[in-house]
Design a protein around this motif. Sequence first.
Motif, PDB file in Angstrom:
ATOM      1  N   HIS A  83       0.825  -1.222   0.000  1.00 51.38           N
ATOM      2  CA  HIS A  83       0.000   0.000   0.000  1.00 51.38           C
ATOM      3  C   HIS A  83       0.853   1.264   0.000  1.00 51.38           C
ATOM      4  CE1 HIS A  83       0.486  -1.184   4.193  1.00 51.38           C
ATOM      5  NE2 HIS A  83       0.006  -0.047   4.638  1.00 51.38           N
ATOM      6  N   ARG A 131      -0.155   2.950  -3.013  1.00 50.92           N
ATOM      7  CA  ARG A 131      -1.352   3.794  -2.917  1.00 50.92           C
ATOM      8  C   ARG A 131      -0.964   5.188  -2.428  1.00 50.92           C
ATOM      9  NH1 ARG A 131      -3.252   5.397   2.092  1.00 50.92           N
ATOM     10  NH2 ARG A 131      -3.310   3.258   2.857  1.00 50.92           N
ATOM     11  N   ARG A 135     -11.663  -4.428   3.406  1.00 46.76           N
ATOM     12  CA  ARG A 135     -11.374  -3.130   2.783  1.00 46.76           C
ATOM     13  C   ARG A 135     -10.612  -3.280   1.465  1.00 46.76           C
ATOM     14  NH1 ARG A 135      -8.124  -1.155   5.932  1.00 46.76           N
ATOM     15  NH2 ARG A 135      -8.455  -2.471   7.741  1.00 46.76           N
ATOM     16  N   CYS A 136      -9.818  -4.351   1.323  1.00 45.37           N
ATOM     17  CA  CYS A 136      -9.105  -4.563   0.046  1.00 45.37           C
ATOM     18  C   CYS A 136     -10.077  -4.926  -1.076  1.00 45.37           C
ATOM     19  CB  CYS A 136      -8.048  -5.649   0.195  1.00 45.37           C
ATOM     20  SG  CYS A 136      -6.677  -5.190   1.276  1.00 45.37           S
ATOM     21  N   CYS A 157     -11.471  -2.039  -3.331  1.00 45.65           N
ATOM     22  CA  CYS A 157     -10.587  -0.865  -3.242  1.00 45.65           C
ATOM     23  C   CYS A 157     -10.097  -0.494  -4.645  1.00 45.65           C
ATOM     24  CB  CYS A 157      -9.405  -1.187  -2.337  1.00 45.65           C
ATOM     25  SG  CYS A 157      -8.170   0.132  -2.291  1.00 45.65           S
ATOM     26  N   ALA A 200      -6.706  -1.923  -5.607  1.00 46.11           N
ATOM     27  CA  ALA A 200      -6.474  -3.372  -5.531  1.00 46.11           C
ATOM     28  C   ALA A 200      -5.553  -3.854  -6.650  1.00 46.11           C
ATOM     29  CB  ALA A 200      -7.804  -4.126  -5.571  1.00 46.11           C
ATOM     30  N   CYS A 224      -1.934  -2.418  -5.812  1.00 45.09           N
ATOM     31  CA  CYS A 224      -1.552  -2.776  -4.439  1.00 45.09           C
ATOM     32  C   CYS A 224      -2.068  -4.179  -4.112  1.00 45.09           C
ATOM     33  CB  CYS A 224      -2.094  -1.722  -3.462  1.00 45.09           C
ATOM     34  SG  CYS A 224      -1.972  -2.215  -1.742  1.00 45.09           S
ATOM     35  N   GLY A 225      -3.289  -4.273  -3.642  1.00 45.11           N
ATOM     36  CA  GLY A 225      -3.863  -5.579  -3.297  1.00 45.11           C
ATOM     37  C   GLY A 225      -3.511  -6.045  -1.894  1.00 45.11           C
ATOM     38  N   GLY A 226      -2.715  -5.258  -1.162  1.00 39.58           N
ATOM     39  CA  GLY A 226      -2.416  -5.588   0.224  1.00 39.58           C
ATOM     40  C   GLY A 226      -1.492  -6.788   0.369  1.00 39.58           C
ATOM     41  N   CYS A 267      -3.176  -1.576   6.581  1.00 44.41           N
ATOM     42  CA  CYS A 267      -3.646  -0.450   5.766  1.00 44.41           C
ATOM     43  C   CYS A 267      -4.985   0.039   6.295  1.00 44.41           C
ATOM     44  CB  CYS A 267      -3.795  -0.871   4.312  1.00 44.41           C
ATOM     45  SG  CYS A 267      -4.433   0.447   3.251  1.00 44.41           S
ATOM     46  N   TYR A 293      -6.803   2.356   4.681  1.00 46.40           N
ATOM     47  CA  TYR A 293      -7.547   3.019   3.612  1.00 46.40           C
ATOM     48  C   TYR A 293      -8.945   2.436   3.452  1.00 46.40           C
ATOM     49  CZ  TYR A 293      -8.594   5.110  -0.886  1.00 46.40           C
ATOM     50  OH  TYR A 293      -9.174   5.814  -1.904  1.00 46.40           O
TER      51      TYR A 293
HETATM   52  S1  SF4 Z   1      -3.965  -2.615   1.294  1.00 51.10           S
HETATM   53 FE1  SF4 Z   1      -6.024  -3.055   0.527  1.00 51.10          FE
HETATM   54  S2  SF4 Z   1      -7.309  -1.316   1.217  1.00 51.10           S
HETATM   55 FE2  SF4 Z   1      -5.140  -0.686   1.376  1.00 51.10          FE
HETATM   56  S3  SF4 Z   1      -4.708   0.377  -0.545  1.00 51.10           S
HETATM   57 FE3  SF4 Z   1      -4.089  -1.770  -0.803  1.00 51.10          FE
HETATM   58  S4  SF4 Z   1      -5.875  -2.796  -1.703  1.00 51.10           S
HETATM   59 FE4  SF4 Z   1      -6.568  -0.829  -0.868  1.00 51.10          FE
END
Ligand code: SF4
Length: 357
Positions: free
Chosen positions: A232, A235, A317-318, A321, A324, A327-329, A348, A350
Amino acid sequence: MSAIPRFDRAPRRIYWEVTRACDLACRHCRAEAAPERDPAELDAPEGLRLIAELAGFGSPLPHLILTGGDPLKRKDLFALIASARGRGFGVSVAPSATPLLTAEVIARLKAVGVEAVSLSLDGSDAVRHDALRRIDGCFYRTLVAARACTAVGLPFQVNTLASEETLDDLPQIYRLATDLGSARWSLFFLVAVGRGSVLKPITAEACERLFERLLDLGTDDGPIITTTEAPHFRRVVLERARRAGRGLASPAQGSMGHGAGIRDGSGIMFISHTGEVHPSGFLPLSAGDVRTADPVVLYRDSELFRTLRRSELLTGRCGGCEYAGPCGGSRARAFTATGDPMAEDPLCLYKSAPNAA
Ligand code: SF4
């Protein structure tokens, strides 16, 4: 945002834990390394066969990172490197800072075509670093190794643990990495696996503040800043670039160019010392075993890897998002926290606006 690679056909990077043997005893070791080699680790013929099978990914070949434990504990390390180079792989090595890592060995790594090495620095001075590594002299040996790399023109990356124990020291470590001439500074955000469970992860709030500081730290003269198990950061990079109304230009923003869409199982594949194929070194789910299956098939077609690559299956939350894709966490942290590798990444905070994805 430009199209995000899906990495369905091949990973960008393959991490192969060539051994778990290591003469250090780091407090946060993922591999729970021990001084002696595990008799069950892939032997020399199996290692050479593995490299031949990995070449089946085809062009462009993934980059191969030989990690451990300490790869220098394997007597056939240079034969493995020669084989991989001969098949066209770009190769990096992640050695431990022990008396095995001499200037001669570093010159030899350069001579056989290794593209880069990684060196760990978890403190900006000997007291802080050696306390985590639990071996006196490790900090000094790391500085000597970095200078030996520079002397022979072998690029090196500094790896640093981001945890409660190192948080306040990170700006000083960045300056040290810059002074040493590191090409890249990679921050590993603790996932509590292996001996890492004895340390304390930073909070999600502290992580958000740290990302903003990292973007302020990055200079044209400093190393590219990247993160491991904290995608993230991309992001935050994108958000800042958008606020400023500009593209991704500074070194601190380099993680976007190099890492968009890469996360555990998507662009990354990890092969354990015994040949188990995992989505990363921090996600202990196995797709199979290279002793009995083709690693290319395991990456492309196993249910585990195919599921991890599908951002639309993410939850919490992912899920939904708008970041995603890039990022995708951390799937490893989601799994450690919940037992579900598709759950949200708890590091994260967010929250997408409704219908933002
Ligand atoms: S970690 Fe998950 S919620 Fe945070 S920015 Fe990445 S995809 Fe979005």
